[in-house]
Scaffold this active site. Structure first.
Site, PDB file in Angstrom:
ATOM      1  N   ASP A  12       0.826  -1.209   0.000  1.00  0.00           N
ATOM      2  CA  ASP A  12       0.000   0.000   0.000  1.00  0.00           C
ATOM      3  C   ASP A  12       0.862   1.261   0.000  1.00  0.00           C
ATOM      4  O   ASP A  12       1.959   1.273   0.562  1.00  0.00           O
ATOM      5  CB  ASP A  12      -0.907  -0.016   1.243  1.00  0.00           C
ATOM      6  CG  ASP A  12      -2.095   0.918   1.078  1.00  0.00           C
ATOM      7  OD1 ASP A  12      -2.348   1.383  -0.053  1.00  0.00           O
ATOM      8  OD2 ASP A  12      -2.766   1.194   2.091  1.00  0.00           O
ATOM      9  N   HIS A  29       2.332   3.446  -9.057  1.00  0.00           N
ATOM     10  CA  HIS A  29       2.204   2.001  -9.287  1.00  0.00           C
ATOM     11  C   HIS A  29       3.438   1.470 -10.033  1.00  0.00           C
ATOM     12  O   HIS A  29       3.908   0.365  -9.772  1.00  0.00           O
ATOM     13  CB  HIS A  29       0.931   1.694 -10.075  1.00  0.00           C
ATOM     14  CG  HIS A  29      -0.329   2.003  -9.302  1.00  0.00           C
ATOM     15  ND1 HIS A  29      -0.507   1.612  -8.005  1.00  0.00           N
ATOM     16  CD2 HIS A  29      -1.463   2.677  -9.643  1.00  0.00           C
ATOM     17  CE1 HIS A  29      -1.697   2.029  -7.573  1.00  0.00           C
ATOM     18  NE2 HIS A  29      -2.287   2.680  -8.549  1.00  0.00           N
ATOM     19  N   LEU A 123      10.975 -20.530  -4.974  1.00  0.00           N
ATOM     20  CA  LEU A 123      10.035 -19.600  -4.331  1.00  0.00           C
ATOM     21  C   LEU A 123       8.673 -19.747  -4.994  1.00  0.00           C
ATOM     22  O   LEU A 123       8.570 -19.707  -6.218  1.00  0.00           O
ATOM     23  CB  LEU A 123      10.527 -18.149  -4.491  1.00  0.00           C
ATOM     24  CG  LEU A 123       9.549 -17.058  -4.028  1.00  0.00           C
ATOM     25  CD1 LEU A 123       9.364 -17.077  -2.505  1.00  0.00           C
ATOM     26  CD2 LEU A 123      10.036 -15.668  -4.455  1.00  0.00           C
TER      27      LEU A 123
HETATM   28  C1  FPP Z   1      -2.077   0.039  -3.336  1.00  0.00           C
HETATM   29  O1  FPP Z   1      -1.601   1.377  -3.292  1.00  0.00           O
HETATM   30  C2  FPP Z   1      -1.543  -0.625  -4.500  1.00  0.00           C
HETATM   31  C3  FPP Z   1      -2.306  -1.161  -5.507  1.00  0.00           C
HETATM   32  C4  FPP Z   1      -3.789  -1.128  -5.538  1.00  0.00           C
HETATM   33  C5  FPP Z   1      -1.669  -1.783  -6.685  1.00  0.00           C
HETATM   34  C6  FPP Z   1      -0.484  -2.640  -6.425  1.00  0.00           C
HETATM   35  C7  FPP Z   1       0.295  -2.738  -7.655  1.00  0.00           C
HETATM   36  C8  FPP Z   1       1.631  -2.719  -7.737  1.00  0.00           C
HETATM   37  C9  FPP Z   1       2.535  -2.691  -6.578  1.00  0.00           C
HETATM   38  C10 FPP Z   1       2.242  -2.656  -9.093  1.00  0.00           C
HETATM   39  C11 FPP Z   1       2.711  -3.850  -9.766  1.00  0.00           C
HETATM   40  C12 FPP Z   1       2.398  -5.176  -9.235  1.00  0.00           C
HETATM   41  C13 FPP Z   1       2.731  -6.314  -9.856  1.00  0.00           C
HETATM   42  C14 FPP Z   1       2.405  -7.623  -9.228  1.00  0.00           C
HETATM   43  C15 FPP Z   1       3.465  -6.293 -11.148  1.00  0.00           C
HETATM   44  P1  FPP Z   1      -2.669   2.552  -3.369  1.00  0.00           P
HETATM   45  O2  FPP Z   1      -2.878   2.918  -4.780  1.00  0.00           O
HETATM   46  O3  FPP Z   1      -3.908   2.150  -2.629  1.00  0.00           O
HETATM   47  O4  FPP Z   1      -1.909   3.698  -2.604  1.00  0.00           O
HETATM   48  P2  FPP Z   1      -2.564   4.842  -1.719  1.00  0.00           P
HETATM   49  O5  FPP Z   1      -3.193   4.167  -0.527  1.00  0.00           O
HETATM   50  O6  FPP Z   1      -1.389   5.679  -1.353  1.00  0.00           O
HETATM   51  O7  FPP Z   1      -3.551   5.562  -2.578  1.00  0.00           O
END
Ligand code: FPP
Length: 243
Positions: A12, A29, A123
């Site tokens: 997050d 992201h 893994l």
């Molecule tokens: C949460 O941060 C993150 C996500 C909803 C997306 C997770 C995706 C990645 C880490 C990118 C790539 C992943 C793979 C497996 C290739 P948020 O957007 O909720 O952050 P915020 O709480 O600060 O708004």
């Protein structure tokens, strides 16, 4: 030092990381995708056998269309780019969640990644995508109900072990350690059944800023905890001596 066999992670803080830089959320992201590689490297180095990452929740479909579209593109690119390298490093990739909600191209790449890496044993990397813990439990209940309706099992056959065999990741030990970055201290419908006795660890670090030192802190903390699984401390000590 006790190393977790299975690590589960809520990644997050990508959006906030981007906002602090006055950049669009998708830039966060993208930076988050780099942290995914760091986390995988860490698990390989430390001999952690399974890593489950929450990449996209059932609820994330409700985000603005532009963000969902950009995330899909990011997943597609990552699948294209990273799988060869993951395979070379002995990583078995699997996806959990409602795959049917993704487009055909992503579904095909998911399947190809799983097929290509199926024989790897260093893994087990599980990507939760369009995943929800309640949906996982409901699917398990549904599959057991079908078995009862078709006479394969009796209602009284349903116990914890049978139920556990129907939820996602049934073939892996449940997560020993759960890490959530980004400062919030909740589970957000991640592996609800599987996290019953998992040690929880939270950090304010935003996911794109993750580094090996932060992951090491989590592992050090984990190694110091006494896991009792409902028993007393003395009973656990006795079990450890007799093991
Ligand atoms: C949460 O941060 C993150 C996500 C909803 C997306 C997770 C995706 C990645 C880490 C990118 C790539 C992943 C793979 C497996 C290739 P948020 O957007 O909720 O952050 P915020 O709480 O600060 O708004």
């Amino acid at each position: 030092m006790t190393i977790p066999r299975h690590l589960a992670v809520i990644m997050d803080g990508n959006g906030r990381w981007a906002a602090r830089r006055r950049r669009p959320r998708i830039i966060g992201h993208r930076a988050g995708a780099r942290a995914v590689n760091l986390c995988i490297d860490f698990c390989l180095e430390r001999g952690i056998a399974a890593l489950t990452l929450f990449a996209f929740s059932s609820e994330n479909w409700g985000r603005p269309e532009e963000e969902v579209g950009a995330l899909m593109k990011l997943f597609l690119n990552a699948l294209e780019r990273e799988v060869v390298e993951l395979h070379r490093r002995g990583v078995r990739v699997r996806f959990i969640g409602e795959r049917g909600r993704f487009g055909a191209q992503i579904r095909e790449r998911m399947q190809a990644a799983e097929a290509q890496t199926a024989g790897n044993t260093r893994l087990a990397l599980n990507i939760a995508a369009s995943y929800g813990g309640r949906q996982d439990i409901a699917a398990a209940a549904r599959s057991l109900a079908h078995d009862v309706a078709e006479g394969r099992i009796q209602p009284d056959d349903i116990d914890e072990a049978l139920f556990a065999s129907r939820v996602a990741l049934a073939d892996l030990p449940p997560p020993d350690l759960f890490i959530r970055t980004g400062g919030d201290t909740r589970i957000s419908n991640f592996l609800l059944w599987q996290l019953a006795y998992t040690e929880l660890w939270f950090t304010d670090t935003l996911w794109p800023e993750l580094d090996a030192a932060t992951l090491s802190l989590a592992l050090d903390d984990f190694a110091r905890r006494e896991r009792r699984f409902g028993l007393t401390g003395d009973q656990v000590a006795d079990l450890e001596t007799s093991a």
